[in-house]
Design a protein around this motif. Structure first.
Motif, short mmCIF file in Angstrom:
data_model
loop_
_atom_site.label_atom_id
_atom_site.label_comp_id
_atom_site.label_asym_id
_atom_site.label_seq_id
_atom_site.Cartn_x
_atom_site.Cartn_y
_atom_site.Cartn_z
N VAL A 252 6.57 7.19 -0.78
CA VAL A 252 5.96 5.88 -0.62
C VAL A 252 4.50 6.06 -0.20
N LEU A 253 3.59 5.47 -0.95
CA LEU A 253 2.16 5.50 -0.62
C LEU A 253 1.70 4.09 -0.33
N SER A 254 0.92 3.92 0.74
CA SER A 254 0.45 2.59 1.08
C SER A 254 -0.83 2.67 1.90
N THR A 255 -1.39 1.50 2.19
CA THR A 255 -2.60 1.41 3.02
C THR A 255 -2.32 0.59 4.27
N LEU A 256 -3.19 0.79 5.25
CA LEU A 256 -3.07 0.10 6.53
C LEU A 256 -4.48 -0.07 7.08
N HIS A 257 -4.73 -1.18 7.74
CA HIS A 257 -6.06 -1.40 8.32
C HIS A 257 -6.10 -0.91 9.76
N THR A 258 -6.57 0.32 9.94
CA THR A 258 -6.81 0.85 11.29
C THR A 258 -8.12 1.64 11.25
N ASN A 259 -8.70 1.88 12.42
CA ASN A 259 -10.00 2.55 12.46
C ASN A 259 -9.91 4.05 12.23
N ASP A 260 -8.77 4.67 12.57
CA ASP A 260 -8.63 6.10 12.37
C ASP A 260 -7.17 6.45 12.15
N ALA A 261 -6.91 7.72 11.90
CA ALA A 261 -5.55 8.15 11.59
C ALA A 261 -4.58 8.01 12.77
N PRO A 262 -4.92 8.47 13.98
CA PRO A 262 -3.97 8.32 15.09
C PRO A 262 -3.54 6.88 15.36
N ARG A 263 -4.47 5.95 15.19
CA ARG A 263 -4.13 4.55 15.47
C ARG A 263 -3.22 3.93 14.41
N ALA A 264 -3.08 4.56 13.27
CA ALA A 264 -2.12 4.09 12.29
C ALA A 264 -0.70 4.22 12.82
N ILE A 265 -0.47 5.28 13.61
CA ILE A 265 0.86 5.48 14.19
C ILE A 265 1.18 4.36 15.17
N THR A 266 0.27 4.09 16.08
CA THR A 266 0.53 3.05 17.08
C THR A 266 0.57 1.66 16.43
N ARG A 267 -0.17 1.48 15.33
CA ARG A 267 -0.12 0.20 14.63
C ARG A 267 1.27 -0.05 14.05
N LEU A 268 1.88 0.95 13.44
CA LEU A 268 3.21 0.79 12.88
C LEU A 268 4.23 0.54 13.99
N LEU A 269 4.07 1.22 15.11
CA LEU A 269 4.99 0.99 16.23
C LEU A 269 4.83 -0.43 16.77
N ASP A 270 3.59 -0.90 16.83
CA ASP A 270 3.34 -2.28 17.27
C ASP A 270 3.96 -3.29 16.31
N MET A 271 4.07 -2.93 15.03
CA MET A 271 4.69 -3.82 14.04
C MET A 271 6.21 -3.88 14.19
N GLY A 272 6.74 -2.99 15.02
CA GLY A 272 8.18 -3.01 15.24
C GLY A 272 8.96 -1.91 14.55
N VAL A 273 8.26 -0.97 13.88
CA VAL A 273 8.96 0.16 13.28
C VAL A 273 9.53 1.03 14.39
N LYS A 274 10.78 1.38 14.32
CA LYS A 274 11.42 2.19 15.34
C LYS A 274 10.87 3.62 15.32
N GLU A 275 10.75 4.21 16.50
CA GLU A 275 10.19 5.56 16.60
C GLU A 275 10.95 6.55 15.74
N TYR A 276 12.29 6.48 15.75
CA TYR A 276 13.07 7.46 15.00
C TYR A 276 12.89 7.30 13.50
#
Length: 427
Positions: A273-297
């Motif tokens: 799966v390839l997609s885009t996300l609006h974040t300022n850098d790569a590390p913040r993409a992780i926290t953005r997905l977690l903030d969206m409710g994606v489970k850590e596991y």
């Protein structure tokens, strides 16, 4: 054709063709074949300024109403430039002609509309995405010029350094998993995704994309256009796509929790799966997905890597000139490198006829590539803050956007002022 020549001709078009060549007429209805939008001079005018905009290297054409008439602006290498404007009485003819070409209702002026047209050149077709917006002074139209040669590139032309390129090609060779390309609007995310999909395209693979809108048509790939008006959302399209036996799925953008969860679950069940996300850098993409409710596991089991990027203007090779580093530039350089690597000079923009006196011609991407290592997965599972993720990424050798930009400035490809504008201010 050089950009400066195209810019000059655009000015001549409006100075010479419009005042005498267009006569105001009254429109009599939506989609009517005769009338103001079919005036021969208007047809020729619209064709000519679109052609000249393409040849000038513009990515967008802005046609804006004002008190004195229409204002035409072109976005070239990321910056808007003003040009000669047609008189106000030409406004209805030009706007109606563009609406007809792009399949819009010419009688609707109160609501935004979206459309599409194609412009055929000898070198190949140019897709043009058209958007209207009602303003207090009239309708504004923006034409996005989608040239295949600019949107779909060979992977080795994306501008990645050797280390980032090796990591990125490793991501897209994965049999399954989630690859994210992040950054603000207009940073080249679509180019990176389309280039990757085009590289992966082969008869033995079923590739499906879900986009809003479809930027460019790709032969051999099943592309789905989102239509929220009839309920065809990203989430609904993705749920049905999983029943279509896909190998690879491209999602234009992860915008909400539903899309994020479906994307991660699809990556877990044997799909790349390839997609885009609006974040300022790569590390913040992780926290953005977690903030969206994606489970850590789910995230640690699906994520293969993240690419963050920005675009900077390329120095014009015809007129760039060396200059000594300022005190501020030296201080910035020492944040990333030892004093022994301090260069004596850096190249700067000057300006010449070939670059329309801007000092720049073309654009280049800066990249930040983050693989999802076992150590990174451990931090995600623990819910670590973004600072811990950044430190771990740095320990694993991540090259930040800012440092990748400085490296390209050292190579003479761009100026340090461009790098500071793009990579340090988050724009």
């Amino acid at each position: 054709m050089a950009a400066s020549r195209g810019i000059k001709k655009l000015g001549e078009i409006f100075r010479n063709a419009l005042p005498n060549g267009i006569r105001p007429r009254r429109s009599s209805g939506p989609g009517e074949p005769a009338g103001l939008a079919q005036d021969t001079s208007v047809i020729q005018l619209v064709n000519r300024f679109i052609l000249e905009a393409i040849q000038a290297g513009a990515s967008d054409v802005h046609i804006e109403p004002g008190d004195g008439g229409l204002c035409l602006r072109l976005r070239i290498d990321g910056l808007l430039h003003d040009f000669a404007s047609p008189p106000r009485e030409a406004q209805p003819q030009i706007l109606s002609r563009i609406k007809i070409l792009s399949g819009m209702d010419i009688a609707e002026r109160r609501l935004p509309q979206d459309g599409r047209m194609h412009f055929q050149l000898e070198e190949g077709p140019v897709n043009i995405r058209v958007s209207t917006l009602p303003t207090i002074k009239g309708e504004k139209i923006v034409l996005r010029l989608l040239n295949r040669d600019r949107i779909i590139m060979d992977l080795d032309k994306l501008g990645m350094n050797e280390k980032n390129f090796a990591a990125f090609t490793g991501f897209i060779r994965a049999s399954h998993g989630l690859l994210l390309v992040t950054g603000p609007t207009g940073c080249g995310k679509s180019t990176t995704l389309y280039s990757a999909i085009n590289h992966l395209n082969s008869p033995e693979k079923n590739i499906i994309t879900v986009e809003d809108p479809v930027e460019f048509y790709l032969e051999g790939i099943n592309q789905v256009q989102i239509n929220a008006k009839i309920g065809l959302t990203f989430g609904r399209a993705l749920r049905n796509i999983l029943r279509q036996d896909p190998n690879i799925i491209m999602i234009g953008e992860i915008r909400d929790a539903e899309t994020a969860e479906i994307a991660t679950r699809a990556a877990l069940t044997g799909h790349l799966v390839l997609s885009t996300l609006h974040t300022n850098d790569a590390p913040r993409a992780i926290t953005r997905l977690l903030d969206m409710g994606v489970k850590e596991y789910l995230l640690v089991s699906s994520l293969v890597g993240i690419v963050a990027q920005r675009l900077v203007r390329l120095l014009c090779p015809s007129c760039r000139e060396p200059g000594e580093l300022t005190a501020a530039e030296k201080e910035l350089f020492l944040r990333f490198y030892p004093a022994a690597r301090m260069p004596a000079v850096l190249y700067r923009a000057r300006g010449c006829p070939r670059c329309s006196s801007t000092g720049y011609r073309g654009r280049l991407a800066l990249h930040e590539v983050l693989p999802c290592s076992e150590e990174m997965k451990g931090l995600i599972l623990k819910g670590a803050p973004v600072g811990d993720i950044e430190r771990q990424a740095g320990a694993e050798g991540l090259i930040p956007l800012s440092q990748d930009g400085i490296e390209k400035a050292l190579q003479g490809l761009t100026s340090l002022s461009e790098v500071i504008r793009a990579a340090f201010n988050g724009v």
